[in-house]
Enzyme design. Structure first.
Site, PDB file in Angstrom:
ATOM      1  NE  ARG A 103      31.653  41.922  18.254  1.00 56.06           N
ATOM      2  CZ  ARG A 103      31.623  41.458  19.483  1.00 56.06           C
ATOM      3  NH1 ARG A 103      30.902  42.055  20.403  1.00 56.06           N
ATOM      4  NH2 ARG A 103      32.296  40.383  19.813  1.00 56.06           N
ATOM      5  CB  THR A 107      34.673  51.126  19.001  1.00 56.80           C
ATOM      6  OG1 THR A 107      33.975  50.663  17.830  1.00 56.80           O
ATOM      7  CG2 THR A 107      35.836  51.997  18.578  1.00 56.80           C
ATOM      8  CG  ASP A 199      30.942  35.407  15.672  1.00 59.85           C
ATOM      9  OD1 ASP A 199      30.041  35.180  14.826  1.00 59.85           O
ATOM     10  OD2 ASP A 199      31.555  36.488  15.715  1.00 59.85           O
ATOM     11  CG  ASP A 202      33.008  33.628  12.951  1.00 62.00           C
ATOM     12  OD1 ASP A 202      32.885  34.047  11.781  1.00 62.00           O
ATOM     13  OD2 ASP A 202      33.799  34.121  13.768  1.00 62.00           O
TER      14      ASP A 202
HETATM   15  N1  URA Z   1      27.583  38.245  18.653  1.00 61.00           N
HETATM   16  C1  URA Z   1      27.697  36.901  18.703  1.00 61.00           C
HETATM   17  O1  URA Z   1      27.625  36.239  17.673  1.00 61.00           O
HETATM   18  N2  URA Z   1      27.898  36.306  19.894  1.00 61.00           N
HETATM   19  C2  URA Z   1      27.979  36.994  21.041  1.00 61.00           C
HETATM   20  O2  URA Z   1      28.156  36.394  22.100  1.00 61.00           O
HETATM   21  C3  URA Z   1      27.859  38.399  20.971  1.00 61.00           C
HETATM   22  C4  URA Z   1      27.662  39.002  19.776  1.00 61.00           C
END
Ligand code: URA
Length: 208
Positions: A103, A107, A199, A202
């Site tokens: 992403r 944006t 995330d 991560d």
């Molecule tokens: N992607 C993720 O890894 N966590 C989120 O909360 C939203 C998108």
């Protein structure tokens, strides 16, 4: 919510709690995600049709079953990868396609950087895999791209979803069934799911 199946199981709730916890480190996060993926794929494939085939046991011939259509798992890179290997232990005959999306942090729109699919998508049961259904933009783009490549039977497996992403997916792809373990409250201004688990990529790959 139409077209959403929340997979309820005590073990999933317990594992998801470990994933949500800030105190859970990378190794434990991976193990719990692998276990949940295996628990969820059973339900996602529950209504896959089989055809009868003869099977010779050591004693006689009887009727067995084989999957009528091939199963294609399509993880959205990178976090989707964290669910695929353990699902392949349950469905070793599945093929794997991959769609790489990241992403844009300004944006929040997804950008595709990789797409590789096995042949025969038109006849397959295709499962898009991503632990998080946040804005829904990546899942929508993945489904659009898969349909352009011939896919006709699509499902979307995620771990944590929220109403925004579900609405978006239902709006653009009402035929794609969504399987999730939890529907959280919403998104923060960084488009992360709250309460969520942070995330997923991560935390799975240790790139915090
Ligand atoms: N992607 C993720 O890894 N966590 C989120 O909360 C939203 C998108």
């Amino acid at each position: 919510m139409p077209n959403v199946h929340v997979i309820e199981h005590p073990l999933i709730r317990v594992r998801l709690t470990r994933l949500r916890s800030h105190a859970t480190g990378t190794a434990e996060f991976r193990a719990n995600l692998h276990q949940i993926a295996q628990l969820m794929i059973f339900d996602v494939l529950r209504d896959c049709t089989t055809r009868e085939i003869p099977v010779e046991t050591p004693l006689t011939t009887t009727t067995g079953a084989e999957l009528e259509r091939s199963v294609v798992l399509v993880p959205i890179l990178r976090a989707g990868l964290g669910m695929v290997h353990s699902m392949l232990e349950v469905v070793p005959e599945a093929q794997v396609g991959m769609v790489g999306m990241q992403r844009n942090e300004t944006t929040f729109e997804p950008e595709t950087y990789y797409n590789k699919m096995p042949p025969g998508l038109r006849e397959a049961d295709v499962i898009i895999v991503d632990p998080m259904l946040a804005t829904g933009n990546s899942a929508v783009d993945a489904a659009t791209s898969l349909k352009k490549q011939g896919a006709q039977r699509l499902r979307f497996l995620n771990l944590v979803s929220c109403p925004d992403g579900i609405r978006q997916m239902n709006h653009i792809h009402p035929d794609v069934r969504i399987f999730t373990a939890a529907i959280d409250g919403g998104l923060n201004d960084q488009a992360y799911i709250v309460p969520g688990l942070g995330d997923a990529g991560d935390r799975y790959f240790g790139t915090l």
